[in-house]
Motif scaffolding. Structure first.
Motif, PDB file in Angstrom:
ATOM      1  N   GLN A 118       4.494  19.121  14.676  1.00 49.53           N
ATOM      2  CA  GLN A 118       3.365  19.318  13.436  1.00 49.53           C
ATOM      3  C   GLN A 118       2.488  18.357  13.602  1.00 49.53           C
ATOM      4  N   ALA A 119       1.211  18.843  14.182  1.00 48.74           N
ATOM      5  CA  ALA A 119      -0.033  17.871  14.526  1.00 48.74           C
ATOM      6  C   ALA A 119      -0.756  17.717  13.300  1.00 48.74           C
ATOM      7  N   VAL A 120      -0.955  16.564  12.848  1.00 51.26           N
ATOM      8  CA  VAL A 120      -1.676  16.079  11.828  1.00 51.26           C
ATOM      9  C   VAL A 120      -3.043  15.366  11.925  1.00 51.26           C
ATOM     10  N   PRO A 121      -4.090  16.049  11.942  1.00 53.53           N
ATOM     11  CA  PRO A 121      -5.483  15.607  12.084  1.00 53.53           C
ATOM     12  C   PRO A 121      -5.726  14.339  11.351  1.00 53.53           C
ATOM     13  N   LEU A 122      -5.933  13.236  11.876  1.00 52.77           N
ATOM     14  CA  LEU A 122      -6.266  11.986  11.353  1.00 52.77           C
ATOM     15  C   LEU A 122      -8.026  12.172  10.898  1.00 52.77           C
ATOM     16  N   THR A 123      -8.249  11.829   9.802  1.00 53.18           N
ATOM     17  CA  THR A 123      -9.425  11.793   9.217  1.00 53.18           C
ATOM     18  C   THR A 123     -10.279  10.593   9.125  1.00 53.18           C
ATOM     19  N   SER A 124      -9.302   9.361   9.455  1.00 53.82           N
ATOM     20  CA  SER A 124      -9.790   7.926   9.578  1.00 53.82           C
ATOM     21  C   SER A 124      -9.174   7.463  10.546  1.00 53.82           C
ATOM     22  N   SER A 125      -9.701   6.496  11.383  1.00 50.03           N
ATOM     23  CA  SER A 125      -8.719   5.783  12.411  1.00 50.03           C
ATOM     24  C   SER A 125      -8.362   4.262  11.946  1.00 50.03           C
ATOM     25  N   SER A 126      -8.829   3.950  10.689  1.00 48.51           N
ATOM     26  CA  SER A 126      -8.446   2.626  10.183  1.00 48.51           C
ATOM     27  C   SER A 126      -7.014   2.254  10.430  1.00 48.51           C
ATOM     28  N   PHE A 127      -6.619   1.242  10.718  1.00 50.02           N
ATOM     29  CA  PHE A 127      -5.275   0.746  10.654  1.00 50.02           C
ATOM     30  C   PHE A 127      -4.638   0.754   9.557  1.00 50.02           C
ATOM     31  N   HIS A 128      -5.230   0.589   8.402  1.00 51.13           N
ATOM     32  CA  HIS A 128      -4.547   0.765   6.996  1.00 51.13           C
ATOM     33  C   HIS A 128      -3.983   2.055   6.935  1.00 51.13           C
ATOM     34  N   TYR A 129      -5.064   3.153   7.241  1.00 51.42           N
ATOM     35  CA  TYR A 129      -4.663   4.266   6.990  1.00 51.42           C
ATOM     36  C   TYR A 129      -3.578   4.857   7.732  1.00 51.42           C
ATOM     37  N   ILE A 130      -3.361   4.509   9.263  1.00 54.31           N
ATOM     38  CA  ILE A 130      -2.328   4.651   9.867  1.00 54.31           C
ATOM     39  C   ILE A 130      -1.108   4.023   9.466  1.00 54.31           C
ATOM     40  N   GLY A 131      -1.252   2.679   9.342  1.00 58.90           N
ATOM     41  CA  GLY A 131      -0.280   1.737   8.838  1.00 58.90           C
ATOM     42  C   GLY A 131       0.729   2.441   7.707  1.00 58.90           C
TER      43      GLY A 131
END
Length: 459
Positions: A118-131
Motif C-alpha cells: 500500500q503506497a502512501v504518498p507523503l505530503t511532508s518530508s519533515s522528520f516529525h511527520y515521518i517519526g
C-alpha cells in the motif's frame, strides 16, 4: 493552445492512463471491489481510442491490479491470494516518475503475490511527520532523502530505523551518508549530482562552444548572454533559492560555516560570508533568474525552447522524457575547483513494524539488480547499485551523449552537510539568505540575525 510539437503522442497518452490508474489503485484512491469508469469514458478522459484503452487495461490486468468481468466491467483487485500481508510504504510522489516506482511495485507484487504494497504518498518530508507515522505503526517502510535522514538523526530518531546490511555493490559514498554509529539505517535507492543541461541546437545556432568541465560561472554568464534571444528565450535558468540548489555555489568555494565556543554559527568576516557574497554577485549578473520557481519549471522551459541552459539533476531530467529537443548535459560550472551538490534518496524500515520481514523483502527487491537496472533503462535517474548505474547496452529511450559523465565527477560530490551545518540550520539559512540575495537585507544585518538565532538555538 500548446504547440503541435509539444502535444503528447497516443503512446504517451496511453502510458499516462496506465500510470494514473495504477497510482490510484496502489495509493488507495481506487479500492478493491470498485469498478473503473467505462472504456468509453476512459477514452474520452485520456483522448484515446477504445482499442488503446483496452490495451492499457490489459496491462493492468496482467499486473494483477484489475479483473475483467465480461459484460460487467473492470474491477479493482490487489491480489489473487486472500492470505496476504500488507506493507504500508511511504514515498515521495515525485519518485513515481523519477524511478518508475509504481511499475517497480507492480513487478514486486508479481513475484510476491502474498504481499500487498500500500503506497502512501507523503505530503511532508519533515522528520516529525515521518517519526509520528513510524511511532504509531502507520508505516512499515519509508522513502527518505538525505535531508530527511539528517533531520531524523538530529532529532533522536535513530532508534526508529531498522539496521540494514550493506551491499558492497552500492556506491560506498551513498551507504556512508546513510549510516550512523557504523550502522546502515537507510538503503541507498537513487542519487544525483547537480549538472548543467543544455539545448545543443541553440549553441549551434549562435556559434557558441558547448560547455565542458573547464567552464567557470563567468564562462556560463558570457555564454548565456550570447544564447539569449529577447522576448523569445533566456540563456540560463536556475532555481537559485532552492535548498537543493544554492548550497552548490557555497560548496564550490571550499568554505565552511565557522562556530564559536558555544557552538553557534559565526558569519561576519568569515570565508563563508565571502562565499555567500559571491552567490549574491552571481545572482545579480544573472538578473533574469526568477525569485520563485515551481518544481520542474526550469526543465519545462528547456523542453519548450525557452531556456538554453539550466542547472538540474538526473532526477529532474525525467521531465524531459519524450520531449523533442536535442539536449545534452555537462558538469556544473565552478569557481576554479570542480564541485557538485549531491542529492540522494534511500529506503528505510520501521524498527517497530509488525510486518518487518515483508518490508525488508520490498527493500531488497527495490535495490536488487533487476529493479535498479530497470531504473537505469527506463528513467534518467541514477540507481545506487554500481553495476546498474554503469550498465551499457541497447537504450530504450533517448539518452544524452554525456550521460555517464557522473562517473568521472564522483570525487567532486559533496553533501550540504559538508558546509558544516545541519538540516535545521539549512532550512533557517534558506529563509534568511533569500532576503540578502534579493537586496532586501544588508550584509551586516543578515550576519547579525543569523548569528543571533544560532546563539539562541545553541543555548
Amino acid at each position: 493552445m500548446e504547440p503541435k510539437a509539444f502535444r503528447k503522442s497516443p503512446r504517451e497518452r496511453l502510458n499516462d492512463m496506465v500510470a494514473r490508474l495504477r497510482e490510484d489503485i496502489v495509493t488507495g484512491k481506487l479500492l478493491p471491489g470498485q469498478f473503473l469508469p467505462s472504456e468509453k469514458a476512459l477514452a474520452e478522459q485520456f483522448d484515446l481510442s477504445n482499442q488503446s484503452v483496452r490495451k492499457g487495461l490489459d496491462i493492468l490486468v496482467g499486473e494483477g491490479f484489475l479483473e475483467k468481468i465480461p459484460r460487467v466491467g473492470n474491477k479493482v483487485i490487489l491480489s489473487r491470494n486472500d492470505d496476504t500481508t500488507t506493507v504500508k510504504f511511504g514515498f515521495h510522489s515525485s519518485v513515481i516518475s523519477e524511478a518508475s516506482l509504481l511499475k517497480l511495485i507492480a513487478l514486486f507484487q508479481e513475484e510476491n503475490p502474498h504481499i500487498r504494497v500500500q503506497a502512501v504518498p507523503l505530503t511532508s518530508s519533515s522528520f516529525h511527520y515521518i517519526g509520528n507515522y513510524f511511532s504509531g505503526g502507520i508505516l512499515d517502510a519509508v522513502m527518505m532523502n538525505y535531508t530527511d535522514f539528517r533531520e531524523c538523526m538530529e532529532n533522536g530518531g535513530e532508534n526508529l530505523l531498522e539496521s540494514l546490511p550493506r551491499n558492497p555493490d552500492m556506491y560506498p559514498f551513498l551507504s556512508d551518508a546513510f549510516s550512523s554509529n557504523e550502522q546502515l539505517l537507510v538503503l541507498p535507492f537513487i542519487f544525483s549530482p547537480l549538472l548543467l543541461a543544455y539545448n545543443r541546437a541553440h549553441f549551434t545556432e549562435k556559434g557558441v562552444t558547448e560547455p565542458d568541465s573547464s567552464w567557470t560561472w563567468h564562462d556560463l554568464i558570457r555564454a548565456a548572454e550570447r544564447l539569449a534571444v529577447p522576448n523569445e528565450r533566456v540563456g540560463f535558468h536556475f532555481d537559485f533559492y532552492s535548498p537543493n540548489r544554492w548550497p552548490l555555489l557555497a560548496l564550490q568555494t571550499d568554505a565552511r560555516f565557522e562556530r564559536g565556543p558555544d557552538g553557534a554559527l559565526r558569519l561576519c568576516g568569515t570565508p563563508m560570508m565571502e562565499a555567500l557574497r559571491n552567490c549574491r554577485d552571481i545572482k545579480r549578473e544573472l538578473s533574469h533568474l526568477s525569485d520563485g520557481v515551481a518544481t520542474g519549471e526550469s526543465e519545462r522551459m528547456l523542453a519548450k525552447g525557452k531556456a538554453s541552459m539550466i542547472v538540474t539533476s538526473f532526477f529532474y531530467l525525467n521531465y524531459l522524457q519524450n520531449k523533442p529537443i536535442p539536449f545534452d548535459i555537462a558538469p556544473v560550472p565552478h569557481f576554479g575547483t570542480p564541485r557538485s551538490l549531491l542529492l540522494s534518496i534511500g529506503l528505510a524500515v520501521n524498527r517497530r513494524s509488525t510486518n518487518k520481514e515483508p518490508a525488508l523483502r520490498l527493500l531488497e527487491f527495490l535495490t536488487s539488480q533487476t529493479a535498479q537496472t530497470f531504473i537505469r533503462q527506463h528513467t534518467y535517474s541514477l540507481p545506487s547499485l554500481r553495476p546498474a548505474a554503469e550498465w551499457v547496452g541497447e537504450e530504450k529511450m533517448y539518452r544524452p551523449s554525456r550521460f555517464s559523465l557522473f562517473r568521472e565527477t564522483i570525487p567532486g560530490f559533496r553533501f550540504f552537510t559538508d558546509l558544516g551545518i545541519d538540516s535545521a540550520e539549512l532550512t533557517r539559512l534558506n529563509r534568511e539568505l533569500k532576503l540578502y540575495w534579493a537586496g532586501l537585507e544588508s550584509e551586516s544585518a543578515v550576519c547579525a540575525q543569523i548569528e543571533a538565532w544560532s546563539r539562541d538555538s545553541a543555548e
